[in-house]
Scaffold this motif. Structure first.
Motif, PDB file in Angstrom:
ATOM      1  N   GLU B 225       1.006 -14.234   7.762  1.00  0.00           N
ATOM      2  CA  GLU B 225       2.327 -13.616   7.666  1.00  0.00           C
ATOM      3  C   GLU B 225       2.188 -12.329   6.853  1.00  0.00           C
ATOM      4  OE1 GLU B 225       5.458 -14.669   8.627  1.00  0.00           O
ATOM      5  OE2 GLU B 225       5.037 -16.696   9.369  1.00  0.00           O
ATOM      6  N   ILE B 226       2.815 -11.283   7.303  1.00  0.00           N
ATOM      7  CA  ILE B 226       2.777 -10.021   6.554  1.00  0.00           C
ATOM      8  C   ILE B 226       4.113  -9.870   5.843  1.00  0.00           C
ATOM      9  CG2 ILE B 226       2.409  -7.529   6.697  1.00  0.00           C
ATOM     10  CD1 ILE B 226       0.029  -9.181   7.680  1.00  0.00           C
ATOM     11  N   HIS B 227       4.075  -9.812   4.508  1.00  0.00           N
ATOM     12  CA  HIS B 227       5.326  -9.829   3.753  1.00  0.00           C
ATOM     13  C   HIS B 227       5.776  -8.444   3.309  1.00  0.00           C
ATOM     14  CE1 HIS B 227       5.607 -14.116   3.927  1.00  0.00           C
ATOM     15  NE2 HIS B 227       4.355 -14.226   3.515  1.00  0.00           N
ATOM     16  N   LEU B 228       5.230  -7.419   3.920  1.00  0.00           N
ATOM     17  CA  LEU B 228       5.677  -6.068   3.552  1.00  0.00           C
ATOM     18  C   LEU B 228       7.138  -5.893   3.954  1.00  0.00           C
ATOM     19  CD1 LEU B 228       2.545  -4.147   4.828  1.00  0.00           C
ATOM     20  CD2 LEU B 228       3.089  -4.772   2.474  1.00  0.00           C
ATOM     21  N   PRO B 229       7.891  -5.098   3.185  1.00  0.00           N
ATOM     22  CA  PRO B 229       9.322  -4.972   3.466  1.00  0.00           C
ATOM     23  C   PRO B 229       9.614  -4.281   4.799  1.00  0.00           C
ATOM     24  CG  PRO B 229       8.635  -3.382   1.810  1.00  0.00           C
ATOM     25  CD  PRO B 229       7.475  -4.303   2.019  1.00  0.00           C
ATOM     26  N   ARG B 230      10.739  -4.632   5.379  1.00  0.00           N
ATOM     27  CA  ARG B 230      11.252  -3.959   6.576  1.00  0.00           C
ATOM     28  C   ARG B 230      12.518  -3.247   6.165  1.00  0.00           C
ATOM     29  NH1 ARG B 230       7.815  -4.140  11.063  1.00  0.00           N
ATOM     30  NH2 ARG B 230       6.980  -6.208  11.363  1.00  0.00           N
ATOM     31  N   ASP B 234       6.596   5.097   6.142  1.00  0.00           N
ATOM     32  CA  ASP B 234       5.245   5.551   5.829  1.00  0.00           C
ATOM     33  C   ASP B 234       4.856   5.202   4.405  1.00  0.00           C
ATOM     34  OD1 ASP B 234       5.249   6.499   8.311  1.00  0.00           O
ATOM     35  OD2 ASP B 234       5.237   8.633   7.796  1.00  0.00           O
ATOM     36  N   ALA B 235       5.876   5.160   3.524  1.00  0.00           N
ATOM     37  CA  ALA B 235       5.604   4.898   2.112  1.00  0.00           C
ATOM     38  C   ALA B 235       4.885   3.570   1.909  1.00  0.00           C
ATOM     39  CB  ALA B 235       6.920   4.916   1.330  1.00  0.00           C
ATOM     40  N   VAL B 236       5.171   2.616   2.804  1.00  0.00           N
ATOM     41  CA  VAL B 236       4.520   1.306   2.699  1.00  0.00           C
ATOM     42  C   VAL B 236       3.001   1.449   2.690  1.00  0.00           C
ATOM     43  CG1 VAL B 236       4.126  -0.839   3.967  1.00  0.00           C
ATOM     44  CG2 VAL B 236       6.433   0.074   3.754  1.00  0.00           C
ATOM     45  N   LEU B 237       2.523   2.441   3.435  1.00  0.00           N
ATOM     46  CA  LEU B 237       1.081   2.635   3.567  1.00  0.00           C
ATOM     47  C   LEU B 237       0.411   2.949   2.238  1.00  0.00           C
ATOM     48  CD1 LEU B 237       1.114   4.734   6.853  1.00  0.00           C
ATOM     49  CD2 LEU B 237       0.234   2.423   6.598  1.00  0.00           C
ATOM     50  N   LYS B 238       1.206   3.321   1.243  1.00  0.00           N
ATOM     51  CA  LYS B 238       0.596   3.682  -0.044  1.00  0.00           C
ATOM     52  C   LYS B 238       0.784   2.589  -1.091  1.00  0.00           C
ATOM     53  CE  LYS B 238       1.382   8.553   0.880  1.00  0.00           C
ATOM     54  NZ  LYS B 238       2.722   9.060   1.209  1.00  0.00           N
TER      55      LYS B 238
END
Ligand SMILES: Nc1ncnc2c1ncn2[C@@H]1O[C@H](COP(=O)(O)OP(=O)(O)OP(=O)(O)O)[C@@H](O)[C@H]1O
Ligand SMILES: [Mg+2]
Lengths: 261, 261
Positions: B225-230, B234-238
């Motif tokens: 499971e990927i818990h990165l925000p939705r 692009d900011a997520v990449l950093k």
């Protein structure tokens, strides 16, 4: 630009003109030890042509009508077979095999045979031409209908395309360039078939008949050659008509293939 | 409880090599994909990702096991236009313009002409090919052709979008932009996306879940499971969490490889 154009016109014409001059002056005849009787001089052929123009045109009509009809009918037959073979791969290959087999029978053998099969003068002639023109079409169209990248076929499948839609949207458009290739191969084949059929025909008119007849008669040699020239001209004209049609109809296909399939 | 869009049960696939020995490519893969989920199939080249996707798309039959899409088997789902597909290569028809290529699936769905055009133009805009509607595929670069393939799949608005390494032939810049576009379309249309890739960071950035496939034969090594925000920007990449997730999945691969040695 202008110079290029001039060059592209002059370059093919020039050698032809030189050969004509050499023929007219009799140099080629001397070099190759040919008698004038065997190969009349260009000017004599031209005179024979102008003197017999009306007769030549009526003979051309007798020949070109079946040639063009036969080419079209042969193309339709060939394309039909290609469609059939593609639609029914199991039963169809036999058809393609038969048509290529018939196509490989020498026309000189076919022509007398067709004279026995069909009565009249037009039908046997047409039969020979249709056979001669259909083979190239069947083989080329079959390739065009089937030579498709796997992923394009799968695209149609993913989109639930019916077999009919695969034909109308994919196979048939994909085959059009091959159709024109086949027609271009078909022109000399159809012309050859027509002339040979006329050699064997009971008809006493037509370019083929007149070539055979004139070349036999002593003082008519230049007329025979005039007919030969006319056959070439019509053959080239027919070819050019097909090229023109291709140019007009296949605009979408033009240009280098540069597609990642 | 969300409904499942795709249910894959005990799926195995064997190919036969030249000596007719079976070679197992997929081994007992089971996976439920939720409706509206963005899921990636991640694995090294040749591990069987395309094979798995093709089985889901009813382009080939598995040796054993079953796939159901929203209660239907794969054939029923395909015939009722449940899914669309972006192929690993563009699969364009060279005689159709960009616009006509994008319209093809809509023609096959019998969408009226006017609506077809509108939807196609909109998706052409999405993939940033505005101005190229009337160009032919041969006039486009490889990456542009691939984008036409993406627009074509989007225009049909399928419930489930199957994408086979759609961006692997594209440059970084275009790829990143299309990532953003894809996520935006996915969010606004609530599609289920099954996304095949061999790029770990791409899988992490885009997906709700990443299925890690091991090679020879492909088994489901892990489902993360990927818990990165939705919504993901692009900011997520950093962010640190992004890096952590990427290295975590990298570790799973390394583990798998050491196991195989
Ligand atoms: N029709 C086939 N017959 C035999 N073997 C096949 C066939 N199709 C695929 N394979 C084999 O199955 C394996 C998986 O192929 P597949 O195309 O699914 O890989 P992939 O994960 O999509 O690879 P890539 O990332 O390079 O696209 C490969 O080893 C391939 O050799
Ligand atoms: Mg693949």
């Amino acid at each position: 630009m202008k110079k290029d154009r001039l060059q592209s016109i002059l370059l093919p014409i020039l050698p032809g003109a030189v050969i004509l001059v050499l023929l007219q002056s009799g140099i080629i005849h001397k070099l190759l030890k040919i008698k004038i009787l065997q190969l009349p001089k260009p000017m004599d052929i031209l005179v024979a042509l102008t003197e017999n123009l009306t007769k030549i045109f009526s003979d051309a009509a007798v020949t070109m009508f079946p040639a063009v009809c036969g080419l079209i009918l042969g193309a339709l037959l060939g394309y039909g077979v290609a469609l059939l073979v593609t639609a029914l791969p199991n039963g169809g290959y036999g058809c393609l095999f038969i048509i290529t087999m018939i196509n490989s029978v020498p026309i000189a053998a076919l022509a007398p045979l067709m004279n026995r099969w069909f009565s009249g003068v037009l039908a046997p002639k047409l039969a020979v031409i249709i056979i001669a023109a259909s083979g190239a079409m069947a083989v080329n169209a079959f390739r065009g209908l089937n030579d498709l990248p796997q992923n394009v076929l799968e695209l149609m499948r993913v989109n639930a395309a019916s077999k009919l839609k695969v034909f109308t949207k994919l196979r048939i458009p994909n085959s059009l360039p091959s159709v024109f290739t086949a027609l271009k191969i078909g022109v000399p084949a159809a012309m050859l078939a027509t002339i040979i059929a006329e050699f064997f025909s009971s008809e006493t008119a037509g370019l083929g008949y007149m070539i055979k007849y004139s070349l036999k008669v002593g003082n008519q040699k230049q007329v025979g050659w005039a007919y030969i020239a006319v056959v070439s001209v019509f053959s080239i004209l027919l070819y050019e008509v097909i090229c023109l049609a291709e140019h007009l109809l296949l605009k979408r296909y033009r240009g280098k293939r540069r597609i990642n399939k | 409880m969300t409904e499942n869009a795709v249910e894959i049960k005990n799926l195995s696939m064997e190919y036969f090599d030249k000596e007719r020995n079976p070679r197992r490519v997929l081994d007992n893969v089971s996976l439920n994909i939720r409706k509206g989920e963005f899921i990636s199939l991640l694995g090294p080249s040749g591990c069987g990702k395309t094979t798995l996707l093709r089985i889901i798309a009813d382009l080939q039959k598995p040796t054993s096991g079953s796939v159901r899409l929203a209660g239907q088997n794969t054939k029923e789902a395909r015939l009722s236009h449940k899914f669309g597909m972006v192929f690993q290569t563009p699969a364009l028809l060279e005689w159709r313009s960009v616009l006509e290529n994008v319209e093809l699936p809509l023609e096959l769905r019998k969408v009226p002409k006017k609506e077809r055009r509108e939807r196609a133009l909109e998706q052409i805009k999405t993939v940033d090919l505005k101005g190229y509607e009337n160009s032919y595929p041969r006039e486009l670069s490889g990456g542009m052709q691939q984008r036409v393939g993406i627009a074509r799949a989007l225009a049909a608005e399928p419930e489930i979008l199957l994408m086979d390494e759609p961006f692997s032939a594209l440059d970084e810049f275009t790829k990143e932009r299309l990532h953003g576009d894809l996520l935006r379309i996915w969010r606004s249309t609530n599609k289920t996306v099954i996304f095949v890739t061999h790029n770990i960071s791409e899988a992490v950035y885009l997906s709700d879940r990443v299925c890690v496939l091991s090679a020879n034969p492909a088994r489901l090594a892990a489902v993360e499971e990927i818990h990165l925000p939705r919504p993901r920007e692009d900011a997520v990449l950093k962010t640190e969490e992004y890096f952590k997730t990427v290295s975590h999945i990298r570790e799973i691969f390394e583990e798998k490889y050491n196991e195989n040695i």
